[in-house]
Design an enzyme around this catalytic site. Structure first.
Site, PDB file in Angstrom:
ATOM      1  N   LYS A  51     -45.555 -22.551 -91.943  1.00 42.37           N
ATOM      2  CA  LYS A  51     -46.697 -21.681 -91.608  1.00 42.37           C
ATOM      3  C   LYS A  51     -46.329 -20.733 -90.457  1.00 42.37           C
ATOM      4  CE  LYS A  51     -50.467 -19.977 -90.211  1.00 42.37           C
ATOM      5  NZ  LYS A  51     -51.696 -19.475 -90.663  1.00 42.37           N
ATOM      6  N   CYS A  67     -53.356 -14.664 -85.201  1.00 37.61           N
ATOM      7  CA  CYS A  67     -52.229 -15.367 -85.821  1.00 37.61           C
ATOM      8  C   CYS A  67     -50.883 -14.781 -85.472  1.00 37.61           C
ATOM      9  CB  CYS A  67     -52.423 -15.353 -87.328  1.00 37.61           C
ATOM     10  SG  CYS A  67     -54.052 -15.926 -87.765  1.00 37.61           S
TER      11      CYS A  67
HETATM   12  N1  SAJ Z   1     -50.006  -4.814 -88.435  1.00 38.39           N
HETATM   13  C1  SAJ Z   1     -49.169  -3.757 -88.144  1.00 38.39           C
HETATM   14  N2  SAJ Z   1     -48.323  -3.343 -89.122  1.00 38.39           N
HETATM   15  C2  SAJ Z   1     -48.282  -3.913 -90.347  1.00 38.39           C
HETATM   16  C3  SAJ Z   1     -49.140  -4.974 -90.631  1.00 38.39           C
HETATM   17  C4  SAJ Z   1     -49.983  -5.435 -89.655  1.00 38.39           C
HETATM   18  O1  SAJ Z   1     -49.161  -3.211 -87.046  1.00 38.39           O
HETATM   19  O2  SAJ Z   1     -47.493  -3.450 -91.179  1.00 38.39           O
HETATM   20  C5  SAJ Z   1     -50.911  -5.328 -87.410  1.00 38.39           C
HETATM   21  C6  SAJ Z   1     -52.374  -5.314 -87.816  1.00 38.39           C
HETATM   22  O3  SAJ Z   1     -52.972  -4.094 -87.575  1.00 38.39           O
HETATM   23  C7  SAJ Z   1     -52.926  -6.423 -86.948  1.00 38.39           C
HETATM   24  C8  SAJ Z   1     -51.780  -7.427 -86.901  1.00 38.39           C
HETATM   25  O4  SAJ Z   1     -50.628  -6.698 -87.224  1.00 38.39           O
HETATM   26  O5  SAJ Z   1     -53.203  -5.956 -85.644  1.00 38.39           O
HETATM   27  C9  SAJ Z   1     -51.922  -8.608 -87.804  1.00 38.39           C
HETATM   28  O6  SAJ Z   1     -52.543  -8.260 -89.017  1.00 38.39           O
HETATM   29  P1  SAJ Z   1     -52.111  -8.801 -90.449  1.00 38.39           P
HETATM   30  O7  SAJ Z   1     -53.010  -8.181 -91.435  1.00 38.39           O
HETATM   31  O8  SAJ Z   1     -50.677  -8.627 -90.675  1.00 38.39           O
HETATM   32  O9  SAJ Z   1     -52.318 -10.388 -90.338  1.00 38.39           O
HETATM   33  P2  SAJ Z   1     -53.533 -11.346 -89.898  1.00 38.39           P
HETATM   34  O10 SAJ Z   1     -53.281 -11.808 -88.505  1.00 38.39           O
HETATM   35  O11 SAJ Z   1     -54.857 -10.747 -90.197  1.00 38.39           O
HETATM   36  O12 SAJ Z   1     -53.293 -12.589 -90.903  1.00 38.39           O
HETATM   37  C10 SAJ Z   1     -52.027 -13.255 -90.906  1.00 38.39           C
HETATM   38  C11 SAJ Z   1     -51.569 -13.419 -92.353  1.00 38.39           C
HETATM   39  N3  SAJ Z   1     -50.163 -13.839 -92.387  1.00 38.39           N
HETATM   40  C12 SAJ Z   1     -49.274 -13.251 -93.182  1.00 38.39           C
HETATM   41  O13 SAJ Z   1     -49.532 -12.335 -93.925  1.00 38.39           O
HETATM   42  C13 SAJ Z   1     -47.887 -13.818 -93.155  1.00 38.39           C
HETATM   43  C14 SAJ Z   1     -52.448 -14.432 -93.052  1.00 38.39           C
HETATM   44  O14 SAJ Z   1     -51.917 -14.713 -94.343  1.00 38.39           O
HETATM   45  C15 SAJ Z   1     -52.508 -15.728 -92.257  1.00 38.39           C
HETATM   46  O15 SAJ Z   1     -53.376 -16.677 -92.846  1.00 38.39           O
HETATM   47  C16 SAJ Z   1     -53.055 -15.420 -90.891  1.00 38.39           C
HETATM   48  O16 SAJ Z   1     -52.160 -14.496 -90.263  1.00 38.39           O
HETATM   49  C17 SAJ Z   1     -53.120 -16.706 -90.119  1.00 38.39           C
HETATM   50  O17 SAJ Z   1     -54.234 -17.250 -89.984  1.00 38.39           O
HETATM   51  O18 SAJ Z   1     -52.076 -17.234 -89.722  1.00 38.39           O
END
Ligand code: SAJ
Length: 416
Positions: free
Chosen positions: A202, A256
């Site tokens: 995870k 996360c």
């Molecule tokens: N972000 C970027 N660039 C990207 C993607 C995201 O700057 O290309 C930023 C987003 O704007 C945000 C942060 O990263 O601020 C995180 O957003 P996210 O959409 O990537 O992830 P979370 O935190 O909403 O959810 C993640 C997910 N993990 C993965 O995709 C590996 C989700 O599946 C998990 O369940 C969750 O973390 C968790 O609870 O761990």
């Protein structure tokens, strides 16, 4: 076979999970220490914004009730927050511990305890199971599994149902019983493994994402200096079948990705790239401020408007949002900051209606990629100066330029 399930923690993960089990025919009791949440659910109101959740609530209502106390149950499922103590980068497992403390007096032989909350590798074995054993039973007499949640906010329900699922069972029986339970709503594949590997897997998913975003953010800054559009370059590089560079942005938020890398490295001294990635992503608000400074050079008493304080697009969640650091940095340099966010009601700073948020402003800064921002007609915005900084490459830039805006995009070397 239908079971009684007690879900501890009725937040972004616990509530949807409880409702999915209820809809599948199990009798679910949701437990939360927040009485307001419990009362509002029992009155039929949901306290969270998530796609499809109101409909699911309607379908599941007959098999679901909320309460503040734990009683006997076939299954206990822990879905409480595991925050990070920010100044020391150490996980705070207080809520997990107190959930286990609430469970053990009711634990009977053959009951199953599932931990869905994200924890440091080894926490189940060293921390959670010993608390549960205060029941007088040893692990094996009660069953235990770590089944980390892996759904993305905004698409939580879809992903909870369709994503593959990891089940880390204490023994074969734990794994089997947990697997039989999850197949009542999970359509993805179920992968079984030991508890500690499940905890580790995870954490590395989110760490992978953090490191990848840090690379994108570094590329964005290199591209700015080189006079290149990083968005175009990344899109091209991603046409290669084995390349998947993520998107740059104003920093990484959410509970996360900004947190899990620290959980992963907490018991080790073997980190480098993981910590560096955290630093790069945490420094993005500072970089965004530099871009604002150059856009507003010479402007006296500058006023800026933040579009989006949620940590990412189309969610109502501000946990670890990069907007907060950016606002504080900007205020420290004398900027007056106003905020607009159609998804957020409560924040450290007032959230204003759109017209008030842009009135008298010198620059809009897109921090969050909410879809609503794409629908705004820039011609209707009444501002003191027409500047926009897009840190997400979200807007129709030619339209904004046509409406008299000076447009700057993070990760591009030229103003448009
Ligand atoms: N972000 C970027 N660039 C990207 C993607 C995201 O700057 O290309 C930023 C987003 O704007 C945000 C942060 O990263 O601020 C995180 O957003 P996210 O959409 O990537 O992830 P979370 O935190 O909403 O959810 C993640 C997910 N993990 C993965 O995709 C590996 C989700 O599946 C998990 O369940 C969750 O973390 C968790 O609870 O761990």
């Amino acid at each position: 076979m239908s079971k009684t399930i007690t879900v501890l923690g009725l937040g972004y993960i616990g509530l949807p999970t409880a409702l999915l089990f209820a809809k599948a025919g199990h009798m679910v009791k949701g437990v939360d220490i927040n009485k307001r949440v419990v009362d509002s659910l029992n009155k039929g109101h949901i306290h969270l914004e998530e796609n499809g959740l109101p409909e699911l609530f309607k379908d599941a209502k007959n098999n679901f009730s909320a309460t503040t106390t734990v009683g006997s149950s076939d299954v206990f499922l822990i879905a409480v927050p595991t925050p990070l103590e920010k100044s020391i980068h150490v996980s705070d497992l207080t809520y997990v511990k107190s959930a286990a403390e609430m469970i053990f007096p009711h634990l009977k032989r053959g009951n199953l305890v599932i931990l869905e909350s994200t924890v440091t590798p080894g926490a189940s074995e060293k921390l959670v199971i010993p608390i549960l054993e205060k029941s007088g039973l040893v692990a094996g007499e009660f069953l235990y599994a770590h089944c980390p949640e892996r759904a993305i906010p905004g698409k939580t329900l879809e992903e909870m149902v369709n994503n593959d699922r990891i089940i880390g069972g204490f023994n074969n029986e734990s794994t089997l019983v947990a697997k039989n339970l999850y197949i009542s709503y999970v359509k993805g594949k179920i992968h079984t493994v030991d508890v500690k590997t499940a905890e580790f897997a995870k954490l590395i998913e989110n760490t992978y994402r953090d490191v990848n975003i840090a690379l994108a953010n570094e590329l964005a800054q290199i591209a700015e200096t080189a006079g290149i559009d990083v968005w175009k370059a990344i899109a091209l590089a991603n046409k290669h079948p084995r390349v998947n560079i993520h998107s740059p942005g104003p920093g990484v938020g959410g509970h996360c990705i900004a947190v899990d890398p620290w959980f992963l490295t907490e018991n080790s001294s073997k980190w480098g790239i993981i910590q560096l990635a955290r630093e790069i992503n945490d420094a993005m608000p500072n970089h965004v401020l530099q871009l604002v400074r150059s856009l507003l050079a010479g402007v006296k008493d500058p006023v800026i408007t933040i579009f989006g304080v949620a940590y990412k697009g189309n969610v109502d969640d501000t946990r670890e949002t990069p907007a907060l650091k950016f606002i504080k940095l900007a205020e420290n340099e004398g900027f007056v900051v106003k905020c607009y966010d159609p998804h957020i009601k409560q924040f450290e700073y007032p959230i204003l209606p759109l017209d008030q948020a842009v009135e008298g402003s010198d620059c809009i800064i897109i921090i969050t990629d909410h879809d609503e921002f794409k629908k705004i007609n820039p011609a209707n915005l009444c501002m003191r100066r027409r500047n926009v900084l897009d840190t997400r490459n979200l807007l129709d830039h030619s339209l904004w330029t046509k409406c008299g805006f000076e447009v700057k995009i993070l990760g591009t070397g030229t103003k448009r």
